[in-house]
Write a protein that holds these residues in place. Sequence first.
Motif, PDB file in Angstrom:
ATOM      1  N   GLU A 148     -25.286  44.130 -48.281  1.00 21.89           N
ATOM      2  CA  GLU A 148     -27.110  43.700 -48.435  1.00 21.89           C
ATOM      3  C   GLU A 148     -27.857  44.866 -48.566  1.00 21.89           C
ATOM      4  O   GLU A 148     -28.772  44.894 -49.027  1.00 21.89           O
ATOM      5  CB  GLU A 148     -27.208  42.582 -47.402  1.00 21.89           C
ATOM      6  N   GLN A 149     -27.207  45.848 -47.899  1.00 23.38           N
ATOM      7  CA  GLN A 149     -28.189  47.057 -48.122  1.00 23.38           C
ATOM      8  C   GLN A 149     -27.853  48.016 -49.154  1.00 23.38           C
ATOM      9  O   GLN A 149     -28.537  48.936 -49.540  1.00 23.38           O
ATOM     10  CB  GLN A 149     -27.938  47.942 -46.765  1.00 23.38           C
ATOM     11  N   ARG A 155     -21.137  46.071 -55.015  1.00 18.71           N
ATOM     12  CA  ARG A 155     -22.111  44.972 -55.561  1.00 18.71           C
ATOM     13  C   ARG A 155     -21.832  44.404 -56.988  1.00 18.71           C
ATOM     14  O   ARG A 155     -21.686  43.382 -57.296  1.00 18.71           O
ATOM     15  CB  ARG A 155     -23.615  45.525 -55.632  1.00 18.71           C
TER      16      ARG A 155
END
Length: 409
Positions: A308-309, A317
Motif C-alpha cells: 500500500e506504500q 503493484r
Amino acid sequence: MAIFGRSKTHNQEEVEPTVNDVDKLKIKGPEPGFGGQFKDFLKTVISFTGDLSSLTCPAFFLNGLSLLEYGTYWGDHPTCFTAVTESDDPEERMLAVTRWFMSTLWGSYASRCTNGLTEKKPYNPILGEQFNCHMGDVKCICEQVCHHPPISAFYLESAKEGVSLNGHCKSPESGQKSKFKGTTIKVEQVGRAVLNLKKFDEQYVITYPDLLIRGVLSGSCYLELSGVCTIVSNSGAKTVIEFTPKPWFGGEYHRIKGHITYNDEEYCKLSGKWASESFYTKSGSSSKELLFDAGAEAMAERKTPPLEQQKEIESHRVWGPVTEALKTKNYSVANAEKSKIEDWQRKIRKEREMKVIEEFKPELFTFTKDSEASDDYSKRTVSLLSSIIGKPLLDEGAWTYNHSLHKLN
C-alpha cells in the motif's frame, strides 16, 4: 542480467526441427493439461524472428517475476558486495570483486531452475516501471528506462562502505533478427555494469556472459553460460573469466576458467563451476583456495515497502494481480490481468504519439553516451573499455542513477 534479451540461434550437431516436426515430438509441457498451448507456443518460438523479449507468452510459461527485478541478483550476497573495500592491496580488492561477481551468478541464472522448477519467461517490464528493495545493508533501485529497445537500469549501494554499482541490460534495436534452431537459444546480453569504490577512487567495468537456454523443446528450460566476462579496473587489476558450457557429448556443466592480473602480471588462476564451487590458485602456489560456494549461503531476502506504500508504477503493484493468479495456476485470470496491463500501455503509447501526454523521461536514471563523456566518472569508464577482452556488446553508453553515491562529496 537478463534472459530473452538479444538473441540468436545456436546450432547443435543435430537435425533442425521445423514447425511441422513439433507435432511429432513427445512434448513434456510445463503444466499438465496445457500440452496443446505449449505446442502452439513452441511453434511460434521456432518460427519467430526478432527480439525474443517482445514475444507474447502464455501465462503458464511465465515465472511470476518482472524482468526488472533481475537487477537485484547483483546483491544476492550483501556481505560479498560490502567486502570489496576491506583490503588495501589492489590485487586482493580485485579478488574480492571477483568473489562478489561469482556470488551474483547462481541467483541470476540457476536459482529459478532448482527443486524441480524450470526456467520460464519473466514479465516484460512496462515503461517507467520501478522496483526498490533492501538486501541486508545493500539497497537496490531499478527502473525500466526505455521500451524500444527494452532497457532495464539498476543501482546498488552500501553507503557505509562507499560501494555503488550502476548498470543496465538492453535488448536489441529493432531490425536485428533471431531465429530458433536446434534445441538451444543463444542470448547475447547487451550492456555493462560499473562498480565504484569511493574509498579508493576506483572503478570496475564488468561485462556480461552469453546465455544458452537449453531444453526448449521439452518445456524444461535451464540456463548455461558461455563466452568471456571481463572485470577491468583503473587500479591496474583485471579479471578474465571464460564460461565453458557442457559439450554435446561428455563433459560437465557450468565450468569456468580464468585469471586475475595486476599490471599485466598474473596474480592467480580461476577454476571450478560458477553454479557451485569456484576456486583460485595464487601464482607460485599449488594450493587451490575456495573463491565462492554457491550452495553454502542462501540468497538475501528482498525487503520491500508494504504494497500500500508502493507507487502505482512499482513492479509488485503493476504485476501483483497476474502473480497472484499464477500462484493458484488460474491461467485464464492471469492472461486476462496481463492483457489489462498491455492494453493500458498501448493506450499510453497512443496518447504520447498523439501528444495528448508528454514524452516519457526516466525519473531515476540518466543516459550518457561514451562519445559525450564529460565528467571524470564517465571518462574513466570509457578509458577502461579498451582493456575489455573479446567483443562484448557494451552498448554506446551507460545509464547512471541520478543520486549515485559516487556523485556525493
